[in-house]
Design an enzyme around this catalytic site. Structure first.
Site: not given
Ligand code: AMP
Ligand code: ZN
Ligand code: ZN
Length: 410
Positions: A39, A75, A161, A201, A244-245, A348
Site C-alpha cells: 500500500d 485504498t 482484516y 501518512h 494502489d497509489h 493520497h
Molecule cells: P488509507 O486510509 O487509504 O491509507 O487506507 C489504508 C488502510 O486501510 C490500512 O492502513 C488498513 O488499516 C486499511 N485496510 C486495508 N485493507 C483492509 C481491509 N481488507 N479491511 C479493512 N481495512 C483495511
Molecule cells: Zn492505499
Molecule cells: Zn493511505
C-alpha cells in the site's frame, strides 16, 4: 432386459458423475499467481534506497515505468479496480468511506464487525471469485473486499482484516496454501502490506521513516522469494507486485477551510479530503456550486456531470452532485476539525494523473518476460492479465485483454 439394466445403470451413473465433476473442476494446468499489494508505494522509493531484493525481482521480470491508479486514488477504490478491472463508477466503491442514500448506510473500513462485508457494496467480480467459479482454488490473505461474498461465493481461504497480524505470518500462511505438497494447492493468492503507507501518512513520503519501511519491505520481499524457493515454486510461481497509489507531502500552509466558503448546514459531506464529495440539500446545488466556483483556488470544483471523462467518476448513484478536488498537497477540512486534529504529513486520493499519485508495478515468473521495462499503463488492465495467466474466462470489465500481452513470454 431388467438384468441388463442392472448391469448398465451403475455404469451410466458413474459416467454421469464423472462428467458432472469435470464440468466443475478445472482441467487446465496453469502456473499459480501471487498478487502482492504494498500500500502507498512509489517508484522513487526504490530509486533512492538500497533495495537488493526489489532489484533482483525487477531484473528477473518486468517493471512498469509507473502504474496509473483509478480516481480517487484511495485504498479501497484502487484495490477494487485492480482485482475487478473496473473503473470506479462501474464498481461503486467511490472512496474509503462514503454514504449510500439508497442503502441508508455508511461504508467504512473500520475493523470487524464494522468492516463492510455485505456484498451489496461491491460491484463487479474480483479475480478470486472468477477463479473459484471456474474450478480453481483461490485464497486471500488480506485485500480490500476479500471478506465479502460475491454472488454468494468466497475464496477457499480468506481472513478478516487485522492489521496486527505479523507480516511474516501472512507470508508463511500463503506459502502453505500455495505449496504443491500442501492441503489446498492454491492457484491464486493475495498478500497485503500496509506499513509503508502508514509511515507515508505519519511522516510524509520524503522522510527517513519511509526509507526505513522501504528497507523492511525489501527484506520481506527477499523472504517471500526464499519461501517460494523452499516450497519448490521459484520457477512455477507468477508474482505480481503492485501498489494502489502514491503519496504526497502535506503542509499546514496548504489547507482549504470549507466552512469558510460554504454553509456546511445545508450540505451532506459524503467524503472530505482530498476529494470533497458534497450533497447539497434540496434546491441548494447552484448556490453551493457557485460559492465554490467563486473561490476556486488550490482546488477544482465540478458538477458531477461536468467531471472530465478520464476520471470515470460520473455514472454511479453514490457519486453526489458536487465534486471538489484539492490540488496535490492541499487538504480540505473545516476550521474546528483542523484545530482539534491538525493534518497528516502525507496523503493520497488526488487526481490520478498527478505524478505523485502514480505508483508501482513489477511482475516476475515463468510466464513473464525477463529484464524488461515497459511503459506506464492503467491498473484496470491487471484483471485481464491475471485471467489470462490463470486461463479464466473473464467477467465483464473495463480492461483490454490485449493491453498487457507484451509483458508475457511468447
Ligand atoms: P488509507 O486510509 O487509504 O491509507 O487506507 C489504508 C488502510 O486501510 C490500512 O492502513 C488498513 O488499516 C486499511 N485496510 C486495508 N485493507 C483492509 C481491509 N481488507 N479491511 C479493512 N481495512 C483495511
Ligand atoms: Zn492505499
Ligand atoms: Zn493511505
Amino acid at each position: 432386459m431388467i438384468k441388463k439394466l442392472f448391469i448398465y445403470l451403475p455404469i451410466l451413473l458413474l459416467i454421469f458423475i464423472v462428467q458432472c465433476n469435470s464440468a466443475n473442476s478445472d482441467q487446465s494446468q496453469t502456473n499459480p499467481v501471487l498478487l502482492i499489494s504494498i500500500d502507498g508505494f512509489m517508484n522513487e522509493y526504490i530509486d533512492r534506497n538500497e533495495t537488493p531484493n526489489f532489484d533482483r525481482f525487477i531484473a528477473g521480470g518486468v517493471y512498469a515505468e509507473y502504474l496509473i491508479p483509478v480516481f480517487p486514488t484511495k485504498t479501497f477504490p484502487t484495490h477494487w479496480s485492480i482485482v475487478t478491472g473496473l473503473y470506479t463508477e462501474n464498481h461503486g466503491i467511490i472512496s474509503n468511506s462514503f454514504y449510500d442514500y439508497e442503502l441508508d448506510a455508511r461504508f467504512s473500513f473500520g475493523p470487524p464487525p464494522e468492516s463492510p462485508n455485505d456484498e451489496r457494496w461491491w460491484g463487479g467480480e474480483p479475480i478470486w471469485i472468477t477463479a473459484e467459479k471456474q474450478g480453481k482454488t483461490a485464497t486471500t490473505f488480506f485485500w480490500p473486499g476479500s471478506e465479502a461474498t460475491i454472488d454468494g461465493v468466497q475464496s477457499t481461504r480468506w481472513i478478516d482484516y487485522d492489521g496486527s497480524v505479523p507480516n511474516i505470518e501472512r507470508i508463511d500462511s500463503v506459502m502453505a496454501w500455495l505449496d504443491p505438497a500442501g492441503e489446498i494447492q492454491a492457484d491464486f493468492s493475495t498478500l497485503y502490506f500496509s506499513f509503508v503507507d502508514s509511515r507515508g501518512h505519519s511522516y510524509g513520503p520524503n522522510s527517513p521513516e519511509v526509507d526505513d519501511a522501504v528497507q523492511e519491505m525489501d527484506e520481506l520481499l527477499g523472504y517471500i522469494l526464499d519461501q517460494a524457493d523452499e516450497i519448490g515454486m521459484s520457477n512455477q510461481l507468477n508474482i505480481i507486485l503492485v501498489s494502489d497509489h502514491g503519496m504526497a507531502e502535506l503542509s499546514d500552509d496548504k489547507v482549504i477551510f470549507l466552512d469558510e466558503i460554504i454553509d456546511l448546514e445545508v450540505v451532506d459531506m459524503v467524503d472530505w479530503t482530498p476529494v470533497a464529495m458534497i450533497k447539497p440539500d434540496e434546491g441548494k446545488t447552484s448556490e453551493i456550486y457557485e460559492a465554490l466556483k467563486a473561490n476556486e483556488e488550490h482546488y477544482s470544483v465540478y458538477l458531477r456531470e461536468e467531471l472530465p471523462e478520464r476520471f470515470y467518476f460520473t455514472n454511479h448513484y453514490r457519486i453526489p452532485e458536487i465534486i471538489m478536488i484539492a490540488d496535490v498537497g492541499y487538504t480540505i477540512t473545516s476550521r474546528p476539525f483542523y484545530e482539534d486534529r491538525g493534518i497528516m504529513r502525507g496523503n493520497h486520493g488526488y487526481d490520478n494523473q498527478a505524478p505523485e499519485m502514480h505508483t508501482f508495478f513489477a511482475a516476475k515468473g515463468p510466464d513473464f518476460k525477463q529484464n524488461e521495462i515497459v511503459p506506464a499503463f492503467e491498473s484496470i488492465h491487471i484483471y485481464e492479465l491475471m485471467a489470462n495467466l490463470l486461463n479464466l474466462d473473464p467477467a465483464p470489465n473495463d480492461g483490454n485483454p490485449d493491453e498487457l500481452l507484451h509483458l508475457l513470454r511468447d
